[in-house]
Structures are given as structure tokens and as C-alpha cells.
Design a protein around this motif. Sequence first.
Motif, PDB file in Angstrom:
ATOM      1  N   ASN A   1      14.033  57.485  51.801  1.00  0.00           N
ATOM      2  CA  ASN A   1      13.923  56.239  51.526  1.00  0.00           C
ATOM      3  C   ASN A   1      14.658  55.822  50.156  1.00  0.00           C
ATOM      4  N   THR A   2      15.747  56.062  50.121  1.00  0.00           N
ATOM      5  CA  THR A   2      16.400  56.208  48.776  1.00  0.00           C
ATOM      6  C   THR A   2      17.696  55.115  49.006  1.00  0.00           C
ATOM      7  N   LYS A   3      17.812  54.023  47.837  1.00  0.00           N
ATOM      8  CA  LYS A   3      18.964  53.095  47.772  1.00  0.00           C
ATOM      9  C   LYS A   3      19.830  53.119  46.764  1.00  0.00           C
ATOM     10  N   MET A   4      20.692  52.685  46.342  1.00  0.00           N
ATOM     11  CA  MET A   4      21.402  52.420  44.940  1.00  0.00           C
ATOM     12  C   MET A   4      20.857  51.016  44.590  1.00  0.00           C
ATOM     13  N   CYS A   5      20.610  51.260  43.298  1.00  0.00           N
ATOM     14  CA  CYS A   5      20.275  50.048  42.422  1.00  0.00           C
ATOM     15  C   CYS A   5      21.513  48.950  42.157  1.00  0.00           C
ATOM     16  N   GLU A   6      21.121  47.868  42.006  1.00  0.00           N
ATOM     17  CA  GLU A   6      22.369  46.969  41.607  1.00  0.00           C
ATOM     18  C   GLU A   6      23.384  47.525  40.366  1.00  0.00           C
ATOM     19  N   LYS A   7      24.583  47.176  40.453  1.00  0.00           N
ATOM     20  CA  LYS A   7      25.344  47.559  39.294  1.00  0.00           C
ATOM     21  C   LYS A   7      25.280  46.777  38.055  1.00  0.00           C
ATOM     22  N   LEU A   8      24.582  47.442  37.065  1.00  0.00           N
ATOM     23  CA  LEU A   8      24.222  46.760  36.100  1.00  0.00           C
ATOM     24  C   LEU A   8      25.428  45.911  35.066  1.00  0.00           C
ATOM     25  N   PHE A   9      26.871  46.474  35.133  1.00  0.00           N
ATOM     26  CA  PHE A   9      27.672  45.844  34.463  1.00  0.00           C
ATOM     27  C   PHE A   9      28.659  45.232  35.443  1.00  0.00           C
ATOM     28  N   GLY A  10      28.101  44.772  36.475  1.00  0.00           N
ATOM     29  CA  GLY A  10      28.769  43.838  37.386  1.00  0.00           C
ATOM     30  C   GLY A  10      30.288  44.256  37.795  1.00  0.00           C
ATOM     31  N   THR A  11      30.639  45.418  37.946  1.00  0.00           N
ATOM     32  CA  THR A  11      31.722  45.869  38.123  1.00  0.00           C
ATOM     33  C   THR A  11      31.698  46.505  39.479  1.00  0.00           C
ATOM     34  N   LYS A  12      33.096  46.572  40.226  1.00  0.00           N
ATOM     35  CA  LYS A  12      33.073  47.207  41.525  1.00  0.00           C
ATOM     36  C   LYS A  12      32.594  48.628  41.578  1.00  0.00           C
ATOM     37  N   ASP A  13      33.207  49.333  40.668  1.00  0.00           N
ATOM     38  CA  ASP A  13      32.771  50.599  40.598  1.00  0.00           C
ATOM     39  C   ASP A  13      32.033  51.112  39.233  1.00  0.00           C
ATOM     40  N   TYR A  14      31.447  52.068  39.081  1.00  0.00           N
ATOM     41  CA  TYR A  14      30.544  52.521  37.960  1.00  0.00           C
ATOM     42  C   TYR A  14      31.643  52.903  36.934  1.00  0.00           C
ATOM     43  N   GLU A  15      31.725  52.101  35.721  1.00  0.00           N
ATOM     44  CA  GLU A  15      32.591  52.196  34.710  1.00  0.00           C
ATOM     45  C   GLU A  15      31.680  51.895  33.394  1.00  0.00           C
ATOM     46  N   PHE A  16      31.193  52.891  32.857  1.00  0.00           N
ATOM     47  CA  PHE A  16      30.581  52.776  31.626  1.00  0.00           C
ATOM     48  C   PHE A  16      30.716  54.064  30.745  1.00  0.00           C
ATOM     49  N   GLY A  17      30.420  53.999  29.424  1.00  0.00           N
ATOM     50  CA  GLY A  17      30.558  55.225  28.422  1.00  0.00           C
ATOM     51  C   GLY A  17      29.021  55.767  28.597  1.00  0.00           C
ATOM     52  N   CYS A  18      28.956  57.165  28.299  1.00  0.00           N
ATOM     53  CA  CYS A  18      27.518  57.489  27.846  1.00  0.00           C
ATOM     54  C   CYS A  18      27.863  58.414  26.710  1.00  0.00           C
ATOM     55  N   GLU A  19      28.834  58.687  25.781  1.00  0.00           N
ATOM     56  CA  GLU A  19      29.057  59.393  24.860  1.00  0.00           C
ATOM     57  C   GLU A  19      28.771  58.882  23.411  1.00  0.00           C
ATOM     58  N   SER A  20      29.210  57.765  23.080  1.00  0.00           N
ATOM     59  CA  SER A  20      29.065  57.257  21.705  1.00  0.00           C
ATOM     60  C   SER A  20      27.640  56.421  21.545  1.00  0.00           C
ATOM     61  N   PHE A  21      27.188  56.386  20.298  1.00  0.00           N
ATOM     62  CA  PHE A  21      26.217  55.705  20.082  1.00  0.00           C
ATOM     63  C   PHE A  21      25.899  54.123  20.606  1.00  0.00           C
ATOM     64  N   ASP A  22      27.099  53.569  20.533  1.00  0.00           N
ATOM     65  CA  ASP A  22      27.327  52.063  21.049  1.00  0.00           C
ATOM     66  C   ASP A  22      27.291  51.985  22.377  1.00  0.00           C
ATOM     67  N   ASP A  23      28.225  53.016  23.024  1.00  0.00           N
ATOM     68  CA  ASP A  23      27.890  52.991  24.635  1.00  0.00           C
ATOM     69  C   ASP A  23      26.412  53.150  25.264  1.00  0.00           C
ATOM     70  N   ASN A  24      25.763  54.020  24.394  1.00  0.00           N
ATOM     71  CA  ASN A  24      24.430  54.245  24.825  1.00  0.00           C
ATOM     72  C   ASN A  24      23.622  53.022  24.516  1.00  0.00           C
TER      73      ASN A  24
END
Length: 204
Positions: A109-132
Motif C-alpha cells: 500500500n505504497t504510492k508516490m507523493c506529489e512532486k514538490l517542485f512541480g516538474t515532470k521529473d525529479y530534479e533537485f539538488g541535495c548537496e549544497s546548503f542552499d539546495d537542502n
Amino acid sequence: MKNPDSLEIIFIRHAETQYDNIGDRDPSDGELTAKGELQCIELGEKLKDLHIEAYITSSLLRSFKTATGVCKAKSNDPVLEICPELVECGCTPGYYGCNEEYLQRYYKNTKMCEKLFGTKDYEFGCESFDDNVLRAEKFISYIKNRFTFGDRVAVFSHHGFLEYLIPTALGVKPHEFRFALDNISITAVDFCRDGNAVLRCVNK
């Protein structure tokens, strides 16, 4: 008991992890140890009678399997939502965790959550302080817009990113003070009707 005057987020760090049995996943996506598997069962027992509106987890396996420990202990087979935006800081660039089909091997009983950045694909950074910081702000805003006072939400993530999520929920700059979050630790934040945020508990 739920508080009708607050929206409560329970932030939970994943169980104990090892990185020598990755299988077909990215090297950043570790598997739980035998002790970690037992910690998930223990966590489920602790939370099985707590009323929770929603369960949202990182798409990395260690966080997802920790969340299933809680969901499987419930009698109503709750939906477990996968949110790649909750992945650990410093993951391999371009790796956004396991997909829905892969994770359904462990909990149906698992499903994907809404894409929080509103893009078609997952595109976000997770390396820099500002990204996080941006990821944390997007997620906390999403929770506050989706849920209301009297609700309780369980969020399963990682030590590094929880150090962004929890301060952001409290309205302070990440890394102004640091958290030492144990495996399967619970840290709760309440958003109150008067606009204040309250740190309810740390590492319970």
C-alpha cells in the motif's frame, strides 16, 4: 491524544544501516542491518496505537523500510507515501531513490507523493546548503498547506536532512544549532494556531 489546536509533525530517523549489501541500488542507498530490522519492529510497537493521518518517507530503502515497520504494526494497512525530496544530503547527483514499483516489494500500500517542485521529473539538488534549505522549505510548506490543526503526520528521513527539516519547521536557520539524532529517534514539532512552532520532544 491529538491536540486540536496544533498540527504535529513527528520526524523519525531511519533504523541502523549498512552499506556493504546494496544489491541493485545506488551506493548511497544502504540496507538495514539485522539490528535495524529489529528496531523497525520496536518502533512499530511504540507507535501502533498513535493516531496518525499520513505517513511520508524518503525514497531511500533504509528510510522506507523503517516506515513500513510502523505501517505494518497498524491494523488499517495505511498508505505509505514516497517523497524523494526527503532523501539524505549528499546523495549521488541525479539519484532520487527507489521507485514505487521497487518499494512495493516491501509494502504494497505504497504510492508516490506529489512532486514538490512541480516538474515532470525529479530534479533537485541535495548537496549544497542552499539546495537542502530549499528542499526543507518546500516540504514544510507542503505539509502546512496539505494538513490542518488536529492532524498528526509521521515523516521518515535521514540525519543530515533532518538537520534541515527540523530547524525549518521551527522557523530558524539550519545549522544554527545541531541535532544528534539516534536511529529510530522521534522528534516532534507542533505548529500552533497562534503562529508559533513548538519543539515537543527530541530523540524520544
